[in-house]
Write an enzyme that holds these catalytic residues in place. Sequence first.
Site, PDB file in Angstrom:
ATOM      1  N   ARG A 267      -8.476  -0.149  -4.728  1.00  0.00           N
ATOM      2  CA  ARG A 267      -7.896  -1.327  -4.086  1.00  0.00           C
ATOM      3  C   ARG A 267      -8.629  -1.600  -2.773  1.00  0.00           C
ATOM      4  O   ARG A 267      -8.459  -0.877  -1.799  1.00  0.00           O
ATOM      5  CB  ARG A 267      -6.396  -1.104  -3.855  1.00  0.00           C
ATOM      6  CG  ARG A 267      -5.757  -2.150  -2.957  1.00  0.00           C
ATOM      7  CD  ARG A 267      -4.235  -2.108  -3.001  1.00  0.00           C
ATOM      8  NE  ARG A 267      -3.645  -0.812  -2.702  1.00  0.00           N
ATOM      9  CZ  ARG A 267      -3.462  -0.323  -1.478  1.00  0.00           C
ATOM     10  NH1 ARG A 267      -3.886  -0.992  -0.423  1.00  0.00           N
ATOM     11  NH2 ARG A 267      -2.882   0.853  -1.309  1.00  0.00           N
ATOM     12  N   HIS A 271      -2.018  -3.128  -0.011  1.00  0.00           N
ATOM     13  CA  HIS A 271      -1.081  -3.026  -1.140  1.00  0.00           C
ATOM     14  C   HIS A 271      -0.420  -4.380  -1.364  1.00  0.00           C
ATOM     15  O   HIS A 271      -0.369  -4.884  -2.493  1.00  0.00           O
ATOM     16  CB  HIS A 271      -0.028  -1.953  -0.839  1.00  0.00           C
ATOM     17  CG  HIS A 271       1.066  -1.882  -1.852  1.00  0.00           C
ATOM     18  ND1 HIS A 271       0.866  -1.415  -3.127  1.00  0.00           N
ATOM     19  CD2 HIS A 271       2.375  -2.243  -1.776  1.00  0.00           C
ATOM     20  CE1 HIS A 271       2.006  -1.478  -3.805  1.00  0.00           C
ATOM     21  NE2 HIS A 271       2.931  -1.982  -3.016  1.00  0.00           N
ATOM     22  N   TYR A 280      -3.433   4.168   7.019  1.00  0.00           N
ATOM     23  CA  TYR A 280      -3.532   5.361   6.167  1.00  0.00           C
ATOM     24  C   TYR A 280      -4.919   5.575   5.553  1.00  0.00           C
ATOM     25  O   TYR A 280      -5.118   6.542   4.826  1.00  0.00           O
ATOM     26  CB  TYR A 280      -2.475   5.328   5.057  1.00  0.00           C
ATOM     27  CG  TYR A 280      -2.447   4.063   4.229  1.00  0.00           C
ATOM     28  CD1 TYR A 280      -3.311   3.886   3.152  1.00  0.00           C
ATOM     29  CD2 TYR A 280      -1.551   3.037   4.521  1.00  0.00           C
ATOM     30  CE1 TYR A 280      -3.285   2.736   2.385  1.00  0.00           C
ATOM     31  CE2 TYR A 280      -1.508   1.870   3.760  1.00  0.00           C
ATOM     32  CZ  TYR A 280      -2.378   1.733   2.707  1.00  0.00           C
ATOM     33  OH  TYR A 280      -2.346   0.577   1.958  1.00  0.00           O
TER      34      TYR A 280
END
Length: 374
Positions: A267, A271, A280
């Site tokens: 990705r 998200h 993160y």
Amino acid sequence: MGHRREGIMNLEDFNPLSGKRVEILDEEGNLIGEELRPAVLTDEMVLELYDKMVMLRAADQQALTLQRAGRMGTYPPTLGQEAANIGSAAALETGDWLTPSFRETGAMILRGVPLKLIYLYWMGSEWGSHFPEGVNVLPICAPVSTQTLHGVGLAWAAKLKGERAVNLIYFGDGATSKGDFHEAMNFAGVFFTPNVFFCQNNQYSISVPRSQQTATPTLAQKAIGYGFPGLMVDGNDLLAVYAATQAAVSRAREGGGPILIEAQTYRLGPHTTADDPNRYRTPDEVKEREPFDPLRRVRIYLERKGLITDDIERERREGYEQMARGEAREAEAMISLNPDDLFDFHYSQMPPYLTWQKEYYHRILAAQREFDRG
């Protein structure tokens, strides 16, 4: 897993415990597994599927623009996962079913869902789930993994009715840690349903990396515990995704039972638009993955074949950008501001308590209008 059928790769060669995965086109556009390429997947078909990937990226960018402008709610981008979307859905046939999670915009469009309805859904209207008659696609499913049970149920129904329809179920790597996924896999294995479980392993379940979700070396090998095969595929390789899914769909249609495909992708974006991935993962990590962009490798391949040029690419991109803007305008025009919609579509006959709530709500609205008039 059955013998090789004409023009279809042999799934037996890709036991996930061996660590081997399906690869045909590498990140530099080189054919490294041409023997796995289905005969039907001509260069002309590759160009058509690449065209759909370009469309998906334009549609995705338009959704981000709408969200940033306050014209759409939270949206899950597909940036970096276009090959997994398009290559898999293209392997289905008329009469097959597609069960999406929430990051399958391209797959849904390919199977007949108008882009404007997908936009409408993310704008907050459930009318976005009201697909045209004959479109065998279930509604977007935001709760993680619950759609896996629906997809297995549909496949079992098709089997009971003697139909040859296959159900392709999408989910992410995080879904493999949910109970619904394991119940669906167990049921599919026991009742030998015509399902293809398609995991878009983009390496993160929101902020949780793949390494912290499960101790198994691969996600594909989870299928073995439920009595059916799994295989890994380079999820950024359009040709490999198509070949693997085509073989899996053919196997399921011929009575071979379910199979799990782990499409190993990445990705590149957040998200959802409510997510900040910089919390993160580092920008350097993303930069390292950019050369594996699924569109990049296919474009390099097609350029070498003389099937695409900068001018053609620019014209194609601008055309899809214009299309996406038009679909967005149509979606906004479909939004209903009728407060009765909150009440009228829950039951065939409205129960008394809901009738009372509707009347009360109208009194509140009337009082608000009176107050606004001063």
